[in-house]
Scaffold this motif. Structure first.
Motif, PDB file in Angstrom:
ATOM      1  N   THR A  34       0.843  -1.190   0.000  1.00 25.87           N
ATOM      2  CA  THR A  34       0.000   0.000   0.000  1.00 25.87           C
ATOM      3  C   THR A  34       0.881   1.243   0.000  1.00 25.87           C
ATOM      4  OG1 THR A  34      -1.547  -1.238   1.414  1.00 25.87           O
ATOM      5  CG2 THR A  34      -1.956   1.107   1.127  1.00 25.87           C
ATOM      6  N   TYR A  36       0.869   5.503   0.554  1.00 31.15           N
ATOM      7  CA  TYR A  36       0.172   6.673   1.075  1.00 31.15           C
ATOM      8  C   TYR A  36       0.953   7.927   0.711  1.00 31.15           C
ATOM      9  CZ  TYR A  36      -3.181   4.100   3.935  1.00 31.15           C
ATOM     10  OH  TYR A  36      -4.216   3.310   4.347  1.00 31.15           O
ATOM     11  N   PRO A  44      -1.786  11.226   6.450  1.00 31.30           N
ATOM     12  CA  PRO A  44      -1.537  10.494   5.207  1.00 31.30           C
ATOM     13  C   PRO A  44      -2.837  10.169   4.482  1.00 31.30           C
ATOM     14  CG  PRO A  44      -0.261   9.567   7.010  1.00 31.30           C
ATOM     15  CD  PRO A  44      -1.226  10.538   7.617  1.00 31.30           C
ATOM     16  N   PHE A  46      -4.472   7.595   1.417  1.00 29.10           N
ATOM     17  CA  PHE A  46      -4.304   6.387   0.607  1.00 29.10           C
ATOM     18  C   PHE A  46      -4.190   6.749  -0.867  1.00 29.10           C
ATOM     19  CE2 PHE A  46      -5.144   1.910  -0.340  1.00 29.10           C
ATOM     20  CZ  PHE A  46      -5.749   1.955  -1.588  1.00 29.10           C
ATOM     21  N   MET A  93      -4.228  -7.856   5.248  1.00 30.50           N
ATOM     22  CA  MET A  93      -5.563  -7.311   5.398  1.00 30.50           C
ATOM     23  C   MET A  93      -6.404  -8.335   6.149  1.00 30.50           C
ATOM     24  SD  MET A  93      -6.680  -5.090   2.144  1.00 30.50           S
ATOM     25  CE  MET A  93      -7.146  -6.530   1.230  1.00 30.50           C
ATOM     26  N   ASP A  94      -6.370  -8.255   7.461  1.00 29.28           N
ATOM     27  CA  ASP A  94      -7.236  -9.120   8.250  1.00 29.28           C
ATOM     28  C   ASP A  94      -7.686  -8.345   9.476  1.00 29.28           C
ATOM     29  OD1 ASP A  94      -4.549 -11.155   9.712  1.00 29.28           O
ATOM     30  OD2 ASP A  94      -5.120  -9.065  10.006  1.00 29.28           O
ATOM     31  N   SER A  95      -8.290  -9.015  10.395  1.00 28.44           N
ATOM     32  CA  SER A  95      -8.887  -8.307  11.519  1.00 28.44           C
ATOM     33  C   SER A  95      -7.858  -7.668  12.438  1.00 28.44           C
ATOM     34  CB  SER A  95      -9.763  -9.268  12.334  1.00 28.44           C
ATOM     35  OG  SER A  95      -8.972 -10.341  12.805  1.00 28.44           O
ATOM     36  N   SER A  96      -6.622  -8.057  12.328  1.00 28.97           N
ATOM     37  CA  SER A  96      -5.588  -7.453  13.174  1.00 28.97           C
ATOM     38  C   SER A  96      -4.694  -6.526  12.366  1.00 28.97           C
ATOM     39  CB  SER A  96      -4.729  -8.545  13.813  1.00 28.97           C
ATOM     40  OG  SER A  96      -4.047  -9.280  12.811  1.00 28.97           O
ATOM     41  N   TYR A  97      -5.207  -6.049  11.284  1.00 28.02           N
ATOM     42  CA  TYR A  97      -4.401  -5.263  10.355  1.00 28.02           C
ATOM     43  C   TYR A  97      -3.937  -3.959  10.976  1.00 28.02           C
ATOM     44  CZ  TYR A  97      -3.234  -2.975   5.930  1.00 28.02           C
ATOM     45  OH  TYR A  97      -2.606  -2.339   4.906  1.00 28.02           O
ATOM     46  N   LYS A  98      -2.672  -3.652  10.829  1.00 25.97           N
ATOM     47  CA  LYS A  98      -2.173  -2.336  11.195  1.00 25.97           C
ATOM     48  C   LYS A  98      -1.062  -1.989  10.227  1.00 25.97           C
ATOM     49  CE  LYS A  98       1.343  -3.819  14.539  1.00 25.97           C
ATOM     50  NZ  LYS A  98       1.657  -3.945  15.971  1.00 25.97           N
ATOM     51  N   LEU A  99      -0.849  -0.745  10.044  1.00 34.60           N
ATOM     52  CA  LEU A  99       0.157  -0.261   9.121  1.00 34.60           C
ATOM     53  C   LEU A  99       1.358   0.269   9.877  1.00 34.60           C
ATOM     54  CD1 LEU A  99      -1.970   1.653   6.475  1.00 34.60           C
ATOM     55  CD2 LEU A  99      -0.882  -0.578   6.235  1.00 34.60           C
ATOM     56  N   ILE A 100       2.543  -0.147   9.453  1.00 33.73           N
ATOM     57  CA  ILE A 100       3.783   0.368  10.012  1.00 33.73           C
ATOM     58  C   ILE A 100       4.434   1.246   8.957  1.00 33.73           C
ATOM     59  CG2 ILE A 100       6.037  -0.194  10.971  1.00 33.73           C
ATOM     60  CD1 ILE A 100       3.683  -1.042  12.727  1.00 33.73           C
ATOM     61  N   PHE A 101       4.585   2.520   9.280  1.00 32.51           N
ATOM     62  CA  PHE A 101       5.164   3.478   8.352  1.00 32.51           C
ATOM     63  C   PHE A 101       6.679   3.551   8.546  1.00 32.51           C
ATOM     64  CE2 PHE A 101       1.576   5.864   6.510  1.00 32.51           C
ATOM     65  CZ  PHE A 101       0.537   5.379   7.269  1.00 32.51           C
ATOM     66  N   GLY A 102       7.389   3.697   7.432  1.00 35.24           N
ATOM     67  CA  GLY A 102       8.806   4.020   7.483  1.00 35.24           C
ATOM     68  C   GLY A 102       8.959   5.529   7.431  1.00 35.24           C
TER      69      GLY A 102
ATOM     70  N   TYR B  33      -7.387   3.739  14.836  1.00 34.21           N
ATOM     71  CA  TYR B  33      -5.946   3.688  15.094  1.00 34.21           C
ATOM     72  C   TYR B  33      -5.468   5.037  15.625  1.00 34.21           C
ATOM     73  CZ  TYR B  33      -6.462  -0.031  11.562  1.00 34.21           C
ATOM     74  OH  TYR B  33      -6.872  -1.130  10.850  1.00 34.21           O
ATOM     75  N   TYR B  35      -1.784   7.093  15.903  1.00 32.31           N
ATOM     76  CA  TYR B  35      -0.378   7.175  15.529  1.00 32.31           C
ATOM     77  C   TYR B  35       0.199   8.467  16.118  1.00 32.31           C
ATOM     78  CZ  TYR B  35      -0.827   3.493  11.953  1.00 32.31           C
ATOM     79  OH  TYR B  35      -1.024   2.301  11.291  1.00 32.31           O
ATOM     80  N   PRO B  43       4.650   8.351  10.521  1.00 32.26           N
ATOM     81  CA  PRO B  43       3.778   8.083  11.665  1.00 32.26           C
ATOM     82  C   PRO B  43       4.192   6.809  12.399  1.00 32.26           C
ATOM     83  CG  PRO B  43       2.490   8.671   9.728  1.00 32.26           C
ATOM     84  CD  PRO B  43       3.897   8.464   9.269  1.00 32.26           C
ATOM     85  N   TYR B  48      -4.461   0.175  18.311  1.00 31.06           N
ATOM     86  CA  TYR B  48      -5.489  -0.148  17.330  1.00 31.06           C
ATOM     87  C   TYR B  48      -6.696  -0.729  18.068  1.00 31.06           C
ATOM     88  CZ  TYR B  48      -7.635  -3.725  14.237  1.00 31.06           C
ATOM     89  OH  TYR B  48      -8.500  -4.546  13.561  1.00 31.06           O
ATOM     90  N   GLY B  98     -12.399  -5.446  10.364  1.00 27.94           N
ATOM     91  CA  GLY B  98     -12.942  -6.791  10.309  1.00 27.94           C
ATOM     92  C   GLY B  98     -12.881  -7.372   8.923  1.00 27.94           C
ATOM     93  N   ASN B 101     -12.459  -5.132   5.837  1.00 28.89           N
ATOM     94  CA  ASN B 101     -11.267  -4.300   5.762  1.00 28.89           C
ATOM     95  C   ASN B 101     -10.664  -4.324   4.367  1.00 28.89           C
ATOM     96  OD1 ASN B 101      -9.096  -2.757   6.392  1.00 28.89           O
ATOM     97  ND2 ASN B 101      -8.402  -4.005   8.073  1.00 28.89           N
ATOM     98  N   GLU B 104      -7.530   0.320   3.590  1.00 21.23           N
ATOM     99  CA  GLU B 104      -7.423   1.758   3.441  1.00 21.23           C
ATOM    100  C   GLU B 104      -7.773   2.429   4.753  1.00 21.23           C
ATOM    101  OE1 GLU B 104      -9.675   3.416   0.273  1.00 21.23           O
ATOM    102  OE2 GLU B 104      -9.152   5.490   0.786  1.00 21.23           O
ATOM    103  N   LEU B 105      -6.815   3.160   5.286  1.00 20.60           N
ATOM    104  CA  LEU B 105      -7.037   3.935   6.494  1.00 20.60           C
ATOM    105  C   LEU B 105      -7.336   5.373   6.125  1.00 20.60           C
ATOM    106  CD1 LEU B 105      -5.794   1.426   7.802  1.00 20.60           C
ATOM    107  CD2 LEU B 105      -4.491   2.943   9.289  1.00 20.60           C
ATOM    108  N   PHE B 107      -7.258   9.061   7.590  1.00 25.57           N
ATOM    109  CA  PHE B 107      -6.631   9.812   8.662  1.00 25.57           C
ATOM    110  C   PHE B 107      -7.302  11.155   8.878  1.00 25.57           C
ATOM    111  CE2 PHE B 107      -2.746   7.651   9.978  1.00 25.57           C
ATOM    112  CZ  PHE B 107      -2.619   6.690   8.989  1.00 25.57           C
TER     113      PHE B 107
END
Lengths: 111, 116
Positions: A34, A36, A44, A46, A93-102, B33, B35, B43, B48, B98, B101, B104-105, B107
């Protein structure tokens, strides 16, 4: 979570095509890629997401080779308003999805 | 409004004070979420929520930070005994979450916290 590596900064001129490549050598089978975009003083936004091959929308194209260890965001004919920071992320992409940004790639578009 | 709303947009406080930052997500979004973003950095994930519960709070830096989402909509990030190093922009995002999903977040514009 897969770590991503992308250039710290890039310069371009109005009207040019810009390609930003991101490396993600340890991407997992279930990971999506993904991108952003972030302007100063904004959150950010998408841009595009893909799993393999090529994805295109009204803003950009995303190229993903068969091994998925890298991806390239392509911005056609950039304008001054495309000056921003671009982040490449990988994750499931699941129920525990989180994004880690660099740290992202700072793109400067010059007149 | 249609987007994620965060208040206050700016908060200046003194070291040692207590701060609350509020996030109002997009209606119908079950995932939320928080950040934190320092100048020149990407970020940094804090926590979450899926519904009312914190599904992942592994990014909270220490026990001075706490977040709640009691009714599964609005969330509040609470920072106790603020320190100068807490100064940053705190970003909130929401998504469908869920099984719906899409990854796409969405912000908000963030709450800029300055600790003097």
């Amino acid at each position: 979570l897969a770590k991503t590596t992308q250039p710290i900064s890039m310069d371009s001129y109005e009207g040019q095509e810009v390609n930003i490549t991101c490396s993600h050598n340890n991407i997992a089978t279930n990971d999506y890629i993904t991108w952003y975009q972030q302007f100063p003083s904004q959150g950010p936004r998408f841009i595009i997401q893909g799993y393999k091959t090529k994805v295109t929308n009204e803003v950009a194209s995303l190229f993903i080779p068969a091994d998925r260890k890298s991806s390239t965001l392509s911005l056609p004919r950039v304008s001054l308003s495309d000056t921003a920071v671009y982040y490449c992320l990988v994750g499931m992409m699941d129920s525990s999805y989180k994004l880690i940004f660099g740290s992202g790639t700072r793109l400067l578009v010059r007149p | 409004g249609a987007g994620v709303s965060q208040t206050p947009s700016n908060k200046v406080t003194e070291k040692g004070k207590y701060v609350e930052l509020r996030c109002d997500p997009i209606s119908g979004h079950t995932a939320l979420y928080w950040y934190r973003q320092s100048l020149g950095q990407g970020p940094e994930f804090l926590i979450y929520f899926q519904g009312t519960g914190a599904a992942d709070d592994s990014g909270l830096p220490n026990d001075r930070f706490f977040a709640v989402r009691p009714e599964g909509s609005v969330s509040t990030l609470k920072i106790q005994r603020t320190e100068r190093g807490d100064s940053a922009v705190y970003l909130c995002a929401s998504s469908l979450g869920g099984q719906a999903n899409t990854g796409e977040l969405f912000f908000g514009e963030g709450s800029r916290l300055t600790v003097l």
